[in-house]
Design a protein around this motif. Structure first.
Motif, PDB file in Angstrom:
ATOM      1  N   PHE A   1     -10.487   7.279  26.781  1.00  0.00           N
ATOM      2  CA  PHE A   1     -11.020   6.421  25.910  1.00  0.00           C
ATOM      3  C   PHE A   1     -10.584   4.953  26.330  1.00  0.00           C
ATOM      4  O   PHE A   1     -11.609   4.008  26.248  1.00  0.00           O
ATOM      5  N   GLY A   2      -9.720   4.436  27.011  1.00  0.00           N
ATOM      6  CA  GLY A   2      -9.208   3.210  27.347  1.00  0.00           C
ATOM      7  C   GLY A   2      -9.910   2.799  28.411  1.00  0.00           C
ATOM      8  O   GLY A   2     -10.591   1.472  28.277  1.00  0.00           O
ATOM      9  N   LEU A   3     -10.296   3.222  29.558  1.00  0.00           N
ATOM     10  CA  LEU A   3     -10.841   2.949  30.676  1.00  0.00           C
ATOM     11  C   LEU A   3     -12.403   2.572  29.948  1.00  0.00           C
ATOM     12  O   LEU A   3     -13.104   1.624  30.533  1.00  0.00           O
ATOM     13  N   TYR A   4     -12.869   3.633  29.519  1.00  0.00           N
ATOM     14  CA  TYR A   4     -14.467   3.404  28.918  1.00  0.00           C
ATOM     15  C   TYR A   4     -14.428   2.170  28.013  1.00  0.00           C
ATOM     16  O   TYR A   4     -15.348   1.382  28.123  1.00  0.00           O
ATOM     17  N   PHE A   5     -13.219   2.013  26.981  1.00  0.00           N
ATOM     18  CA  PHE A   5     -13.619   1.078  26.178  1.00  0.00           C
ATOM     19  C   PHE A   5     -13.445  -0.444  26.739  1.00  0.00           C
ATOM     20  O   PHE A   5     -14.070  -1.315  26.351  1.00  0.00           O
ATOM     21  N   PHE A   6     -12.484  -0.497  27.741  1.00  0.00           N
ATOM     22  CA  PHE A   6     -12.196  -1.682  28.395  1.00  0.00           C
ATOM     23  C   PHE A   6     -13.675  -2.098  29.247  1.00  0.00           C
ATOM     24  O   PHE A   6     -13.905  -3.342  28.935  1.00  0.00           O
ATOM     25  N   HIS A   7     -14.356  -1.325  29.918  1.00  0.00           N
ATOM     26  CA  HIS A   7     -15.116  -1.751  30.871  1.00  0.00           C
ATOM     27  C   HIS A   7     -16.431  -1.697  29.924  1.00  0.00           C
ATOM     28  O   HIS A   7     -17.433  -2.618  30.179  1.00  0.00           O
TER      29      HIS A   7
END
Length: 526
Positions: free
Chosen positions: A187-193
């Motif tokens: 979730f975090g990597l996709y959301f951040f980028h």
């Protein structure tokens, strides 16, 4: 990102790979670190509560709709948020791993939505985890060619991402001396980028949430969304998430799950394969929950009809989309088999559309036209049929648990199929493939879970004998080695024995297989 400094930083324990630095930036890792710091302990509480609930149900505690939330269910005034851009019409959704080929095929398939699946359809090697993030970023940045040689540019599907479940760790990232929860990594990597990029493209950061078991787990996800939006300055409520109802304990808390996620909700999905696995896992100790061959447990079975009709009623009375289950058939080159597969899919989708579902899943681009045709016939120009509230549906917990009405002894063919599917899927998963075409069906982790859980259940209740299972295991192991000379048959067989033949049924095969076979820290690769 405005936030306080982290006491600990996320450490990357894997060796660097091609373009990994584009995803694993210091800022992105800090973002994941803030999520891990805020929610790591609550995630462990979730896992502890799952174990307590499993013990209570195994000890005979009844499973029913909660009395403490009866007022919430009776209150007809609350509704979930209105559909977000790109999620109004979801009549055909395609699922698959976020590898390069699937990214292109899914987005060009003609489906309205693509669920990029880091969970059941992905073998979570480090290369696949980061490579999948790169493929999603490249797709949004249009660094993947979506134009044919003739110059035709396809209409691209709306992207939804399914992160791994709460029960899994990402061992290649460490925070505060512990692995980072895999769900927060995906979730975090996709959301951040990609969150702001998706908003700029006219859509938004949209997700599918797997393996939830109760409203508390939905509340945890909602809090993750709130913090993530706050950290990146994205308006609260921009995130949308569809929850897969694929556990029996979640089935009696559908309304509560929608309520917890209501400002971020994009409805519910009938995750049929994991749902059957959940029934076996939860009640496998009881003889009245014995299931026959998997092929004989169709969606017309009374307990599955109760589940799907309750899901449609629950969603529509709250203004949410109800999305149907997976069509796993793989169209083949043999004309007769191809036509038979399409006919099976058509019947399944006709039942869903007539029951009130607003769309459904397919696993192969070749199934998109038949699914779309069926839903076009029911929906016409309407984007959905949420106005069909299905107030005629009345479902009790007993209806959801009436498995004994379809019980029957397993056949030798059913036993052998389960062994063959489990072995071949385990082999593919250990070699890095999470979605595998086997015997005309696209199999993923969920179907492998059913296969090994059924064998365990049949052995426990002595409806098959251990000698027969071991004989077939010998035969199918030999066949696997002959068919795939590169297969590590010993590792595959050992995984099968640990997860299907043990005294107690492991909750999932993936944590054990991941820990033993897919973790590759940097020092191990040098």
């Amino acid at each position: 990102m405005s936030t306080s400094a982290l006491t600990h930083r996320v450490r990357v324990l894997a060796a660097p790979g091609d373009r990994h630095e584009e995803i694993l930036t210091p800022a992105a890792l800090d973002f994941v670190g803030h999520l891990a710091a805020a929610f790591g302990e609550r995630r462990l509480d979730v896992l502890r509560e799952r174990r307590r609930q499993a013990i209570r149900l195994a000890a005979g505690s009844p499973l029913d709709f909660r009395l403490t939330t009866s007022a919430l269910r009776a209150d007809r005034s609350w509704r979930v948020a209105a559909p977000a851009p790109g999620l109004t019409d979801r009549r055909v959704e395609i699922t698959g791993p976020p590898d390069r080929r699937m990214t292109v095929n899914a987005l060009n398939s003609g489906a309205h939505v693509w669920m990029a699946d880091f969970e059941d359809a992905t073998s979570p090697t480090w290369e696949h985890v980061i490579g999948g993030q790169l493929n999603l970023l490249d797709a949004i940045e249009r660094r993947i060619d979506f134009t044919t040689e003739a110059g035709k540019e396809y209409r691209l599907a709306t992207v939804m991402v399914r992160p791994r479940g709460w029960h899994l760790d990402e061992e290649h990232l460490e925070f505060d001396g512990r692995p980072v929860p895999a769900s927060l990594v995906d979730f975090g990597l996709y959301f951040f980028h990609c969150a702001q990029r998706q908003i700029d493209a006219g859509h938004g950061p949209y997700f599918y949430l797997p393996k939830l078991e109760n409203r508390g787990e939905a509340r945890l996800w909602n809090d993750v969304f709130v913090l993530a939006q706050e950290l990146l300055g994205i308006p609260r409520g921009t995130v949308r998430a569809t929850v897969l109802i694929e556990t029996i304990t979640a089935a009696v808390e559908m309304e509560e799950i929608l309520y917890e996620l209501r400002e971020h909700s994009a409805g519910l999905n009938a995750g049929r394969w994991d749902y059957l696995f959940s029934l076996i896992k939860t009640f496998g100790h009881r003889t009245d929950f014995l299931l026959p061959d998997r092929a004989k447990v169709t969606m017309t079975a009374p307990f599955l009809r109760a589940y799907t009709e309750l899901l449609v009623r629950t969603c529509h009375r709250r203004g949410a989309h109800a999305i149907g289950g997976m069509a796993a058939q793989v169209p083949g080159t043999d004309r007769a088999a191809h036509e038979a597969a399409l006919a099976t899919v058509r019947l399944d989708k006709e039942r869903e559309a007539e029951d009130g579902f607003d769309g459904s899943w397919v696993a192969h681009p070749g199934l998109v036209p038949v699914c779309r045709e069926v839903f076009d016939g029911v929906l016409g120009d309407r984007p959905h049929q949420i106005e069909r509230t299905r107030d005629d549906v009345e479902v009790t917990a007993a209806d959801l648990l009436s498995v004994r009405r379809i019980s029957g002894p397993p056949t030798p063919e059913g036993l052998r199929t389960n062994i063959a599917v489990a072995l071949r899927y385990f082999d593919a998963w250990l070699r890095g493939s999470g979605a595998v075409a086997l015997y005309g069906l696209m199999e993923d982790a969920a179907t492998a879970e059913i296969a090994r859980a059924q064998i365990w259940q049949w052995l426990r209740h002595r409806v098959v004998d251990r000698e027969t299972v071991l004989r077939m295991l010998d035969e199918e192991s030999a066949a696997l080695g002959a068919e795939y000379p590169w297969a590590d048959v010993d590792a595959v067989r050992a995984l099968f024995e640990r997860t299907a033949l043990a005294r107690e049924l492991p909750a999932f095969f993936t944590p054990d297989a991941y820990t033993r076979h897919l973790i590759r820290p940097a020092e191990a690769q040098s």
